[in-house]
Design an enzyme around this catalytic site. Sequence first.
Site, PDB file in Angstrom:
ATOM      1  CG  HIS A 191      28.058  24.838  12.814  1.00 41.20           C
ATOM      2  ND1 HIS A 191      26.744  24.683  13.170  1.00 41.20           N
ATOM      3  CD2 HIS A 191      28.755  23.953  13.554  1.00 41.20           C
ATOM      4  CE1 HIS A 191      26.651  23.713  14.079  1.00 41.20           C
ATOM      5  NE2 HIS A 191      27.852  23.253  14.317  1.00 41.20           N
ATOM      6  CD  GLU A 435      27.040  17.337  19.717  1.00 43.00           C
ATOM      7  OE1 GLU A 435      27.714  18.376  19.582  1.00 43.00           O
ATOM      8  OE2 GLU A 435      26.822  16.562  18.779  1.00 43.00           O
ATOM      9  CG  ASP A 459      25.859  21.689  19.299  1.00 46.13           C
ATOM     10  OD1 ASP A 459      25.238  22.735  19.079  1.00 46.13           O
ATOM     11  OD2 ASP A 459      26.381  21.003  18.399  1.00 46.13           O
ATOM     12  CB  CYS A 506      36.184  17.497  19.579  1.00 48.42           C
ATOM     13  SG  CYS A 506      34.447  17.048  19.488  1.00 48.42           S
TER      14      CYS A 506
HETATM   15  C1  PEP Z   1      30.414  20.785  19.363  1.00 49.08           C
HETATM   16  O1  PEP Z   1      29.191  20.929  19.392  1.00 49.08           O
HETATM   17  O2  PEP Z   1      31.177  21.163  20.271  1.00 49.08           O
HETATM   18  C2  PEP Z   1      31.049  20.154  18.193  1.00 49.08           C
HETATM   19  C3  PEP Z   1      32.316  19.854  18.198  1.00 49.08           C
HETATM   20  O3  PEP Z   1      30.263  19.941  17.103  1.00 49.08           O
HETATM   21  P1  PEP Z   1      29.842  21.097  16.059  1.00 49.08           P
HETATM   22  O4  PEP Z   1      30.596  22.346  16.446  1.00 49.08           O
HETATM   23  O5  PEP Z   1      30.211  20.582  14.723  1.00 49.08           O
HETATM   24  O6  PEP Z   1      28.385  21.206  16.275  1.00 49.08           O
HETATM   25 MG    MG Z   2      27.997  19.866  17.960  1.00 46.47          MG
END
Ligand code: PEP
Ligand code: MG
Length: 573
Positions: A191, A435, A459, A506
């Site tokens: 993150h 995810e 994820d 995403c």
């Molecule tokens: C993901 O897990 O791909 C996602 C978009 O969520 P985050 O990166 O915020 O966990």
């Molecule tokens: Mg995620």
Amino acid sequence: MLILKGIGASPGIVIGKAFVLKDEEILIQRREIVPEKLEREIHRFREAVEKTHRDLDAVEAKVLRTLGKQHARLIEAHRLILQDPLLVKDVPKRIQKEHVNAEFALSEILDSINEAFEKIEDEFFRERRHDLFDVGKRLLAHLLRRQRQKIASLKEPCVLAAHNLLPSDTLNLREEKVLGFATDLGGKTSHSSILAQSLDIPAVVGLSDISRRVANGDTLILDGQEGLVILEPDPQTIERYTKAKQQMVAELRSLEEMRGLPAITTDGRRVTLFSNLDTLEELKTVKLQKAEGIGLFRTEFLYLNRETPPPEEEQYQVYQAVAEKMFPSPVIIRSVDIGGDRITPLGITGHEQESNPALGLRGIRLVLRYPQLLRTQLKAILRASERKNLKLLIPMVTTLEEIQAVKKILEEVRQELRNLKIAFDENAELGMMVEIPSAAMALDLFCAEVDFFSIGSNDLMQYLLATDRTNESVAHLYDPFHPGVLRLIDQVCRVAHLYGKWVALCGEMAADARMAGYLVAMGLDQLSVAPRMLLKVKQSIRSLDAAEFEKKLQDILQRTGPNGPQVHGFPHP
Ligand code: PEP
Ligand code: MG
């Protein structure tokens, strides 16, 4: 000159002086503690004292084993310090009296004891203060663990080198004079790396020991695209990188012609290309790049670095402003996904001491444990939905019951708003993040409950490949071309479409230039990428032939058995 290879986390080239962030150099901030939370703050300090006692037991056992009884007595001195009223009585008193956080109260008291020690003439006694600091450092480490405070204010722009940066640290970098950062730990989809991209801060992570190799003031070149850090570069290298930097700027400029054009393949396949949004500041870039909408509004930034959750009105103002600025384009707002490495000092029990945070109380699991958090957020989002361009997205869904519980709360919030005669969009769509592998494999069961799906590939890959997305040691296994990953994403698209649902992706995979053709071929209806990647991805889509990738994809997916792909070392395009 020394070249270190890590993982490119956020593109861009910076050349500057290093500032090494040692854990003990973290600036301890004074935080005001509200009267009703003073008891909790004192309790936090007492817990740190307890943990330090346990540390000392462990150290004592080790010293006994390796050095013998005589030396183990030295630990006794530390234990006595830890029982000294100057610490155990005065710190809580100070918290209570001055309404300050435990770290601040402790560091103030340590400073004043240090001053007293400095005046002692006898050198032996004067030097005993190091024992005190040792104990103080242990206490601080427990207090600051996973909730490190703002990075020391920097005097001049620099390249930050650190062992690790948590998302809450990274969020603060914008206010500091940080040109870029390099860390020992971390992966491409940590993150913190994603936030670095959002904040447009070049970053290289997973360098193993950069924080020990560089010293303050060393010259560094950081190449966030290639994942390189060059220590003490020679003049020719500096010149080469200065030119490369200029070239990158020119390339970015050449992408500008993509603005406003549709994301359509050479054989006419249209994909909706949206932008992710991680902070409010990014909205400018989203608008500038003329994104068709926001495919993932990560709301975590509202919850990090604070002790109380953002009130409904504050959230409403933010969601309303984004909805307004993007209108009539859609904005998909995700309910908060804190937990995991996105630790907040919200005082949520159970979420700071997990031994496996990525598998723990995170995302929807956490807000269903504390439903008031979800209720407040849903209410704020619904209130901002009046112009009908908002959609809701739920992260980390594992079971049908979780979605049903969300829908129950959502209906209660709707009813509350109706009673209050507050206008909102009765038909705002509800989607779930895909995810968690088990949910992905049982997608058909969720189709009756939600309007759309959004694949969180960051994820999904982490859990499918059993590979921590933040761990550089296993980054080589975090491979989007693993057949298991491709097969599952393809299956999700097919099942969603079979049930008449649209499906987006995403995660960072959507911005991977090698993946664009395959994702289009799988039939993803929408891709959502970081705003700075938007035009680049659009350029890839506009230059590819979907039918050609469909053939390639089928070739990959249908190859099975001994002549098919090896599980690892799978042929990459
Ligand atoms: C993901 O897990 O791909 C996602 C978009 O969520 P985050 O990166 O915020 O966990
Ligand atoms: Mg995620």
